[in-house]
Design a protein around this motif. Structure first.
Motif, PDB file in Angstrom:
ATOM      1  N   MET A 129      -3.580   6.526   8.212  1.00 37.92           N
ATOM      2  CA  MET A 129      -3.149   5.342   7.451  1.00 37.92           C
ATOM      3  C   MET A 129      -3.891   4.098   7.932  1.00 37.92           C
ATOM      4  SD  MET A 129       0.904   5.864   6.606  1.00 37.92           S
ATOM      5  CE  MET A 129       1.531   6.749   8.024  1.00 37.92           C
ATOM      6  N   ASN A 130      -4.061   3.979   9.255  1.00 37.88           N
ATOM      7  CA  ASN A 130      -4.832   2.846   9.796  1.00 37.88           C
ATOM      8  C   ASN A 130      -6.245   2.834   9.231  1.00 37.88           C
ATOM      9  OD1 ASN A 130      -2.776   1.888  11.383  1.00 37.88           O
ATOM     10  ND2 ASN A 130      -3.484   2.858  13.258  1.00 37.88           N
ATOM     11  N   LEU A 131      -6.841   4.012   9.194  1.00 39.22           N
ATOM     12  CA  LEU A 131      -8.225   4.127   8.730  1.00 39.22           C
ATOM     13  C   LEU A 131      -8.351   3.716   7.253  1.00 39.22           C
ATOM     14  CD1 LEU A 131     -10.802   5.094  10.089  1.00 39.22           C
ATOM     15  CD2 LEU A 131     -10.332   7.391   9.239  1.00 39.22           C
ATOM     16  N   GLN A 132      -7.370   4.098   6.445  1.00 42.07           N
ATOM     17  CA  GLN A 132      -7.431   3.753   5.016  1.00 42.07           C
ATOM     18  C   GLN A 132      -7.375   2.238   4.816  1.00 42.07           C
ATOM     19  OE1 GLN A 132      -8.205   6.593   3.173  1.00 42.07           O
ATOM     20  NE2 GLN A 132      -8.141   7.017   5.371  1.00 42.07           N
ATOM     21  N   ALA A 140       0.835  -1.214   0.000  1.00 41.27           N
ATOM     22  CA  ALA A 140       0.000   0.000   0.000  1.00 41.27           C
ATOM     23  C   ALA A 140       0.863   1.255   0.000  1.00 41.27           C
ATOM     24  CB  ALA A 140      -0.916   0.001   1.222  1.00 41.27           C
ATOM     25  N   SER A 141       0.355   2.292  -0.670  1.00 46.21           N
ATOM     26  CA  SER A 141       1.098   3.554  -0.674  1.00 46.21           C
ATOM     27  C   SER A 141       0.182   4.699  -0.246  1.00 46.21           C
ATOM     28  CB  SER A 141       1.688   3.818  -2.058  1.00 46.21           C
ATOM     29  OG  SER A 141       0.684   3.803  -3.031  1.00 46.21           O
ATOM     30  N   PHE A 142       0.798   5.687   0.358  1.00 45.92           N
ATOM     31  CA  PHE A 142       0.054   6.789   0.961  1.00 45.92           C
ATOM     32  C   PHE A 142       0.684   8.116   0.541  1.00 45.92           C
ATOM     33  CE2 PHE A 142       0.026   3.089   3.682  1.00 45.92           C
ATOM     34  CZ  PHE A 142      -1.305   2.945   4.036  1.00 45.92           C
ATOM     35  N   HIS A 143      -0.155   9.125   0.384  1.00 42.71           N
ATOM     36  CA  HIS A 143       0.339  10.476   0.131  1.00 42.71           C
ATOM     37  C   HIS A 143      -0.117  11.351   1.298  1.00 42.71           C
ATOM     38  CE1 HIS A 143       1.842  13.827  -2.183  1.00 42.71           C
ATOM     39  NE2 HIS A 143       0.713  14.468  -1.971  1.00 42.71           N
ATOM     40  N   ILE A 185       1.417   6.547  -8.971  1.00 40.99           N
ATOM     41  CA  ILE A 185       0.033   6.694  -8.477  1.00 40.99           C
ATOM     42  C   ILE A 185      -0.064   6.056  -7.096  1.00 40.99           C
ATOM     43  CG2 ILE A 185      -2.395   6.153  -8.900  1.00 40.99           C
ATOM     44  CD1 ILE A 185      -1.630   5.909 -11.903  1.00 40.99           C
ATOM     45  N   TYR A 186      -0.305   6.871  -6.100  1.00 39.50           N
ATOM     46  CA  TYR A 186      -0.426   6.328  -4.746  1.00 39.50           C
ATOM     47  C   TYR A 186      -1.851   5.838  -4.513  1.00 39.50           C
ATOM     48  CZ  TYR A 186      -1.805  11.223  -4.261  1.00 39.50           C
ATOM     49  OH  TYR A 186      -2.380  12.446  -4.435  1.00 39.50           O
ATOM     50  N   ASP A 187      -2.015   5.013  -3.468  1.00 35.36           N
ATOM     51  CA  ASP A 187      -3.336   4.429  -3.183  1.00 35.36           C
ATOM     52  C   ASP A 187      -4.240   5.361  -2.385  1.00 35.36           C
ATOM     53  OD1 ASP A 187      -2.704   1.896  -4.362  1.00 35.36           O
ATOM     54  OD2 ASP A 187      -1.517   1.405  -2.579  1.00 35.36           O
TER      55      ASP A 187
END
Lengths: 297, 93
Positions: free
Chosen positions: A95-98, A17-20, A47-49
């Motif tokens: 991030m946890n929520l995503q 998983a990737s995050f911005h 492209i981040y998730d």
């Protein structure tokens, strides 16, 4: 650091998983950069998730008694504003929520996991049972490969886990216990007076982060419980009990329908499960490794 | 009152320990059930049956003593009510 609408931002990849992350509070991004210094900062296709923004709670809140609110791709409930000093914790919560609300590529279990070689242990249990502390002990005292302390990612088509090795979230008494074991430079800032007391993140060993794309087969399921002074012991769990606990710990299994059911079944079928009770860190590691040898030998 | 179960293919049945996991494909729900419920489902797949007909079928299939007839009907009635509430089966008026 890259700019997005003029705000400092950071892209991170953690396992699959990737995050911005984006906020006008530059010091928060500096905290992120420090805590996530060993993680890839770009994604292959650019492209981040998931996008997570920590924006001031009102125009003046950027400067006066600064507070922020989270704005995420998956935002199932309204979150209260947090003080700027907890910016790093806010991004961790985002991030946890995503992952809990939006991730669908694996079965997401609210569980810790760790591997030795190509075999993994899945650590399930309620919040506060000691999963994070045990996974930190396994990493830094036992030499296990850290897979994650908050979420375990179970393959939909095989009984194997994928690493999601975020920094380990240590709380209250477990902070001092791990400060005695892990190197000083692997700890994030100490955050006092949060809704869960004091929190300090522990960066997993570099080797665990470097190997975060390598899955491992589930070999045992453990439900650890720390009870001060308790005699160390384990008890086999029935398959029914294990199924119910696994299903209850998943945030997305019902949404994945039959594939989700079959994935949990395969995990259940592949690995025996045990309740584990211990009264000290030393007992925890010794008991866990004795059980591991018992199961895998 | 009569009851109807979906065809056998609508359910995935997985025995575990002394209980059974039933995954119901229609509503995408999983249930942990007792052997009595599995036996009732087994009798009722793709059929519409009354409580008495189900009890009779169970009596023959599982060689239950006739003297237990009234308590069997009572048990089946309670279980059918549970199964209908869980949407494992439908009530047919």
């Amino acid at each position: 650091m890259t700019a997005s609408k003029g705000w400092p931002s950071r892209t991170l990849r953690i396992g699959p998983a990737s995050f911005h992350l984006r906020t006008p509070f530059a010091d928060v991004i500096r905290d992120v950069d420090s805590l996530y210094r060993d993680y890839p900062r770009e994604v292959d296709d650019g492209i981040y998730d998931y996008a997570i923004s920590a924006h001031p709670d009102g125009f003046l809140r950027r400067w006066i008694n600064p507070k922020f609110k989270l704005d995420c791709d998956f935002d199932p409930f309204e979150m209260l504003p947090l003080p700027r000093r907890l910016g790093l914790l806010g991004f961790e919560m985002g991030m946890n929520l995503q992952i809990a609300a939006g991730y669908r590529r694996h079965i997401v279990l609210h569980a810790a996991s760790a591997a030795r070689g190509d075999k993994a242990a899945l650590l399930i249990g309620d919040s506060g049972a000691g999963k994070s502390t045990l996974s930190a002990i396994l990493s830094y005292a036992g030499g296990w490969r850290h897979f994650g302390d908050e979420f375990a990612l179970l393959d939909i088509s095989a009984p194997q886990l994928f690493p999601f090795p975020r920094p380990i979230s240590l709380k209250n008494e477990s902070i001092a216990a791990m400060e005695a074991i892990a190197p000083d430079d692997r700890f994030g800032p100490r955050m006092e007076n949060t809704f869960r007391g004091t929190i300090r993140h522990l960066l997993p060993p570099v080797e665990a982060i470097a190997a975060m794309d390598a899955p491992a087969q589930v070999a045992v399921i453990v439900s650890p419980k720390f009870e001060p002074g308790a005699k160390p012991q384990w008890r086999p769990m029935t398959k029914t009990e294990t199924y119910v606990r696994l299903a209850a710990s998943s945030t997305n299994q019902p949404m994945l329908g039959e594939a989700g059911f079959e994935a949990i079944w395969r995990c259940l079928d592949a690995a025996p499960a045990f309740d584990l009770v211990y009264g000290s860190s030393d007992d925890a590691l010794e008991l866990f490794e004795t059980l591991w040898d018992h199961v895998t030998s | 009152m009569r009851f109807r179960a979906a065809p056998r293919s609508a359910y995935i049945i997985r025995p575990v320990d002394d209980l059974t996991l039933v995954y119901h494909r229609g509503p995408d729900t999983t249930h942990v059930v007792s052997p009595v419920i599995v036996a009732i489902l087994d009798t009722l797949y793709d059929k519409v049956m009354s409580i008495t007909e189900i009890a009779d079928a169970l009596t023959h299939a599982h060689e239950i003593d006739d003297s237990e007839g009234s308590s069997l009907i009572e048990t089946v009635t309670v279980r059918l009510d549970e199964m209908a509430k869980l949407d494992l089966i439908d009530r047919v008026s």
